[in-house]
Design a protein around this motif. Structure first.
Motif, short mmCIF file in Angstrom:
data_model
loop_
_atom_site.label_atom_id
_atom_site.label_comp_id
_atom_site.label_asym_id
_atom_site.label_seq_id
_atom_site.Cartn_x
_atom_site.Cartn_y
_atom_site.Cartn_z
N GLU A 154 0.82 -1.22 0.00
CA GLU A 154 0.00 0.00 0.00
C GLU A 154 0.86 1.27 0.00
O GLU A 154 0.55 2.23 -0.70
CB GLU A 154 -0.95 0.01 1.19
CG GLU A 154 -1.94 1.15 1.14
CD GLU A 154 -3.03 1.04 2.18
OE1 GLU A 154 -3.75 2.05 2.34
OE2 GLU A 154 -3.18 0.00 2.82
N ILE A 156 2.11 1.78 -3.45
CA ILE A 156 1.01 2.22 -4.33
C ILE A 156 0.76 3.71 -4.11
O ILE A 156 0.55 4.46 -5.07
CB ILE A 156 -0.27 1.38 -4.08
CG1 ILE A 156 -0.05 -0.06 -4.55
CG2 ILE A 156 -1.47 2.01 -4.78
CD1 ILE A 156 -1.15 -1.03 -4.16
N ASN A 157 0.80 4.16 -2.86
CA ASN A 157 0.62 5.58 -2.57
C ASN A 157 1.73 6.41 -3.20
O ASN A 157 1.49 7.48 -3.76
CB ASN A 157 0.54 5.82 -1.06
CG ASN A 157 -0.72 5.25 -0.45
OD1 ASN A 157 -1.72 5.04 -1.12
ND2 ASN A 157 -0.66 4.98 0.84
N LEU A 172 -3.32 2.64 -11.81
CA LEU A 172 -3.48 2.62 -10.35
C LEU A 172 -4.84 2.07 -9.97
O LEU A 172 -5.83 2.29 -10.68
CB LEU A 172 -3.33 4.04 -9.80
CG LEU A 172 -1.99 4.71 -10.11
CD1 LEU A 172 -2.05 6.19 -9.74
CD2 LEU A 172 -0.88 4.02 -9.36
N LYS A 201 -7.61 -4.66 -2.80
CA LYS A 201 -6.59 -3.83 -3.46
C LYS A 201 -5.88 -4.60 -4.57
O LYS A 201 -5.05 -5.45 -4.30
CB LYS A 201 -5.55 -3.38 -2.44
CG LYS A 201 -5.97 -2.22 -1.59
CD LYS A 201 -5.85 -0.95 -2.36
CE LYS A 201 -6.00 0.22 -1.42
NZ LYS A 201 -5.99 1.47 -2.08
N PRO A 212 -3.07 -4.72 -7.57
CA PRO A 212 -1.78 -4.04 -7.62
C PRO A 212 -1.83 -2.80 -8.51
O PRO A 212 -2.67 -2.69 -9.40
CB PRO A 212 -0.84 -5.08 -8.21
CG PRO A 212 -1.73 -5.97 -9.01
CD PRO A 212 -3.05 -5.99 -8.28
N ALA A 213 -0.92 -1.89 -8.26
CA ALA A 213 -0.65 -0.81 -9.21
C ALA A 213 0.32 -1.40 -10.22
O ALA A 213 1.15 -2.23 -9.87
CB ALA A 213 -0.04 0.38 -8.50
#
Length: 72
Positions: free
Chosen positions: A21, A24-25, A40, A48, A50-51
């Protein structure tokens, strides 16, 4: 930190799936700054996915070079 993340992925093979996470941010911040192209996950989308980072853009590469010069 987004710039630390950018340095970490500089030599990666793309596309690159990002699962953590925090990463990803960082990817979201870098994409907003136009330093990477990425797919994204939708915020608040439940599970969630993946990015996926597609590439570091020319602007992102220029920023990496600028940071390298600044450190020397």
């Amino acid at each position: 930190m987004p710039m630390d993340f950018l340095r970490r992925i500089e030599e990666a093979q793309f596309p690159l799936a990002v699962l953590e996470e925090a990463d990803i941010n960082c990817a979201a911040v870098l994409a907003a700054a136009k330093f990477i192209d990425a797919n994204l996950p939708v915020p608040g989308g439940g599970s969630k996915p993946p990015a996926v980072i597609l590439r570091i853009t020319p602007q992102g590469r220029a920023e990496l070079n600028r940071l390298r010069k600044q450190c020397t």
